[in-house]
Design a protein around this motif. Structure first.
Motif, short mmCIF file in Angstrom:
data_model
loop_
_atom_site.label_atom_id
_atom_site.label_comp_id
_atom_site.label_asym_id
_atom_site.label_seq_id
_atom_site.Cartn_x
_atom_site.Cartn_y
_atom_site.Cartn_z
N PRO A 273 0.82 -1.22 0.00
CA PRO A 273 0.00 0.00 0.00
C PRO A 273 0.85 1.26 0.00
O PRO A 273 0.48 2.27 -0.63
N GLU A 274 1.99 1.23 0.70
CA GLU A 274 2.86 2.40 0.75
C GLU A 274 3.39 2.77 -0.64
O GLU A 274 3.52 3.95 -0.98
N THR A 275 3.68 1.75 -1.44
CA THR A 275 4.14 2.00 -2.81
C THR A 275 2.99 2.44 -3.70
O THR A 275 3.13 3.36 -4.51
N LEU A 276 1.84 1.79 -3.55
CA LEU A 276 0.67 2.15 -4.36
C LEU A 276 0.29 3.61 -4.14
O LEU A 276 -0.13 4.30 -5.09
N ALA A 277 0.41 4.11 -2.91
CA ALA A 277 0.07 5.51 -2.64
C ALA A 277 0.92 6.46 -3.49
O ALA A 277 0.48 7.56 -3.83
N VAL A 278 2.10 6.02 -3.84
CA VAL A 278 3.01 6.86 -4.62
C VAL A 278 2.81 6.68 -6.12
O VAL A 278 2.85 7.66 -6.89
N VAL A 279 2.55 5.46 -6.57
CA VAL A 279 2.59 5.20 -8.02
C VAL A 279 1.22 5.09 -8.69
O VAL A 279 1.12 5.29 -9.90
N ALA A 280 0.16 4.76 -7.93
CA ALA A 280 -1.14 4.54 -8.57
C ALA A 280 -1.74 5.84 -9.08
O ALA A 280 -1.59 6.90 -8.46
N GLY A 281 -2.40 5.78 -10.22
CA GLY A 281 -3.05 6.96 -10.78
C GLY A 281 -2.13 7.87 -11.56
O GLY A 281 -2.49 9.02 -11.86
N ARG A 282 -0.94 7.39 -11.93
CA ARG A 282 -0.04 8.18 -12.76
C ARG A 282 -0.41 8.05 -14.24
O ARG A 282 -1.00 7.05 -14.64
N PRO A 283 -0.07 9.02 -15.08
CA PRO A 283 -0.29 8.90 -16.53
C PRO A 283 0.61 7.80 -17.10
O PRO A 283 1.61 7.42 -16.47
N ARG B 243 3.60 6.05 -18.79
CA ARG B 243 4.97 6.52 -18.82
C ARG B 243 5.55 6.43 -20.23
O ARG B 243 5.35 5.43 -20.93
N GLY B 244 6.24 7.45 -20.65
CA GLY B 244 6.91 7.47 -21.94
C GLY B 244 7.86 8.65 -21.99
O GLY B 244 7.78 9.56 -21.16
N PRO B 245 8.77 8.67 -22.95
CA PRO B 245 9.70 9.80 -23.06
C PRO B 245 8.95 11.12 -23.18
O PRO B 245 8.08 11.28 -24.05
N GLY B 246 9.25 12.03 -22.30
CA GLY B 246 8.62 13.34 -22.34
C GLY B 246 7.23 13.39 -21.75
O GLY B 246 6.59 14.45 -21.78
N SER B 247 6.75 12.27 -21.19
CA SER B 247 5.39 12.27 -20.63
C SER B 247 5.36 13.00 -19.31
O SER B 247 6.38 13.15 -18.62
N GLU B 248 4.17 13.46 -18.93
CA GLU B 248 4.01 14.13 -17.64
C GLU B 248 4.02 13.09 -16.53
O GLU B 248 3.42 12.02 -16.65
N LEU B 249 4.67 13.42 -15.42
CA LEU B 249 4.70 12.50 -14.29
C LEU B 249 3.38 12.52 -13.54
O LEU B 249 2.92 11.50 -13.04
N ASN B 250 2.74 13.70 -13.47
CA ASN B 250 1.47 13.85 -12.77
C ASN B 250 0.35 14.13 -13.76
O ASN B 250 0.56 14.81 -14.77
N THR B 251 -0.84 13.62 -13.44
CA THR B 251 -2.01 13.99 -14.24
C THR B 251 -2.30 15.46 -14.03
O THR B 251 -2.45 15.92 -12.89
N PRO B 252 -2.39 16.25 -15.09
CA PRO B 252 -2.60 17.69 -14.93
C PRO B 252 -4.03 18.01 -14.51
O PRO B 252 -4.93 17.16 -14.59
N VAL B 253 -4.23 19.24 -14.08
CA VAL B 253 -5.56 19.71 -13.75
C VAL B 253 -6.31 19.97 -15.04
O VAL B 253 -5.87 20.79 -15.87
N SER B 254 -7.43 19.31 -15.22
CA SER B 254 -8.24 19.48 -16.42
C SER B 254 -9.39 20.43 -16.12
O SER B 254 -10.39 20.04 -15.50
N LEU B 255 -9.24 21.69 -16.52
CA LEU B 255 -10.24 22.72 -16.24
C LEU B 255 -11.13 22.89 -17.47
O LEU B 255 -10.90 23.76 -18.30
N THR B 256 -12.14 22.05 -17.56
CA THR B 256 -13.09 22.17 -18.66
C THR B 256 -14.46 21.67 -18.21
O THR B 256 -14.56 20.76 -17.39
N SER B 257 -15.47 22.31 -18.70
CA SER B 257 -16.85 21.84 -18.45
C SER B 257 -17.42 21.11 -19.65
O SER B 257 -18.45 20.47 -19.55
N THR B 258 -16.72 21.20 -20.79
CA THR B 258 -17.29 20.72 -22.05
C THR B 258 -16.25 19.92 -22.82
O THR B 258 -15.08 20.27 -22.84
#
Length: 377
Positions: free
Chosen positions: A3-13, A15-30
């Motif tokens: 669980p300690e590892t899952l808390a760190v790694v689960a829900g990441r985008p 992985r690939g060269p140049g990919s974002e490490l964190n899921t960005p904030v998606s500010l859209t209603s549409t």
């Protein structure tokens, strides 16, 4: 993975060269639809959001089910309570969170439900109460309970509920999935106030539900969509960022809570200490079997009654008088100051949410506040 590892790694985008490490904030209603508008994709901002989904993936992995985020812990509680049909009976701990009791009181006023308050430490009594229910039922559990820190046998009570055909819901806010996983113990649904330990920084209002049932998940999502109880993308982003450090925060807070509980037992201004780590605590042996830790909440009853308890709260300087819990800062509160707090909670009870400060600093501040209140005892 642990669980300690899952808390760190689960829900990441991915992985690939140049990919974002964190899921960005998606500010859209549409969202842009296909040419046929056949419902492909997310469709509309009330139906889904990539930032929510990252948090839901991580929390689902930790609890061992499918998670959905809600606008608040109360929104998640309300959605879970609305799983029962009209005229059902809800069995709830007599000392449960006062917000849960308030929702149930409203359902009773509306004629939608009946409520039986039970002692969840008495498995035989809960089993008897379930047997006496006519019609559909929901068994609502907390363990440890808020704020009495009573420990319920989740496996035994879940089995008893299912024997009666009841739905079993567990509020796992206090323990978090790092300390116990109610779905593994037989619960149908887990509820969280993500505001508390999961996000951990007192800057988010958010809730979540988790289940392994596709049918229940669909009903909970429908409730969220139709009632508009959706989380904000920024709140989901902050909660997921907070979740990454949950193992570290919880380890520190639990260790300090256990140390403070031991010291508080020896103070002349303290009549009772409630924490499952104490060997003579009524829930100690069950907590050892059921949980991987004893939690970061401590409740004490101050000698001298409510006035002495209020004097302690007034005298602290490092501890923060506040009504929340689970943040990095340590909080203190006399729970019966709230009109809706269950009457089984003693007037003189203080709930302590232990943060990540140095335990010696926490003890120095708390002990001087207790010393100041001692003449009132």
């Amino acid at each position: 993975m642990s669980p300690e590892t899952l808390a760190v790694v689960a829900g990441r985008p991915p992985r690939g060269p140049g990919s974002e490490l964190n899921t960005p904030v998606s500010l859209t209603s549409t969202y842009v639809g296909g040419g046929s508008m056949d419902g492909g994709g997310l469709g509309y901002g009330r139906f889904g959001n990539p930032t929510w989904e990252a948090l839901e993936t991580a929390l689902g992995a930790l609890e061992g089910g499918s998670a959905r985020a809600f606008a608040s812990g109360m929104a998640a509680v309300s959605a879970a309570l609305h799983l029962v049909p009209a005229d059902a009976t809800v069995l709830v701990p007599h000392g449960a969170y006062n917000g849960t009791h308030s929702v149930l009181d409203l359902l009773v006023e509306q004629g939608r439900a009946r409520v039986e308050r039970v002692d969840v430490t008495d498995a035989a009594g809960v089993r008897a109460a379930l047997a006496a229910v006519a019609g559909p039922a929901l068994l609502w559990l907390e363990s440890p309970t808020n704020p009495l820190l009573e420990v319920a046998d989740l496996a035994a009570l879940s089995a008893a509920g299912h024997e009666r055909g009841a739905l079993v819901v567990v509020d796992n806010t206090f323990a978090t999935p790092l300390v116990q996983r109610p779905l593994d113990l037989g619960a149908d649904v887990v509820v969280h106030s993500v505001t508390k330990f999961l996000s951990g920084h007192s800057d988010v209002v958010l809730g979540a539900v988790v289940t392994r049932s596709e049918e229940l998940l669909a009903r909970l999502v429908r409730h969220r969509t139709l009632h508009g109880a959706i989380p904000g993308p920024m709140e989901a982003f902050l909660a997921l960022r907070g979740l990454r450090t949950l193992p570290l925060r919880l380890e520190r807070s639990q260790r300090s809570a256990a140390e403070l509980a031991l010291r508080l037992r020896g103070h002349r201004a303290v009549a009772r200490v409630r924490h499952p780590s104490l060997p003579d605590d009524p829930g100690h042996e069950l907590a050892r079997r059921q949980m991987s830790g004893f939690g970061a909440l401590v409740s004490i009853e101050v000698a001298g009654g409510a006035a002495a308890a209020d004097a302690v709260v007034d005298a602290v300087r490092l501890w923060v008088p506040a009504t929340s819990l689970g943040g990095v800062e340590s909080l203190i509160e006399r729970r019966r100051r709230h009109a809706g707090e269950p009457v089984v909670v003693p007037e003189e009870l203080l709930r302590l949410s232990v943060g990540v400060e140095d335990v010696e600093d926490l003890w120095a501040d708390l002990s001087q506040a207790l010393d100041a209140a001692a003449p009132l005892a």
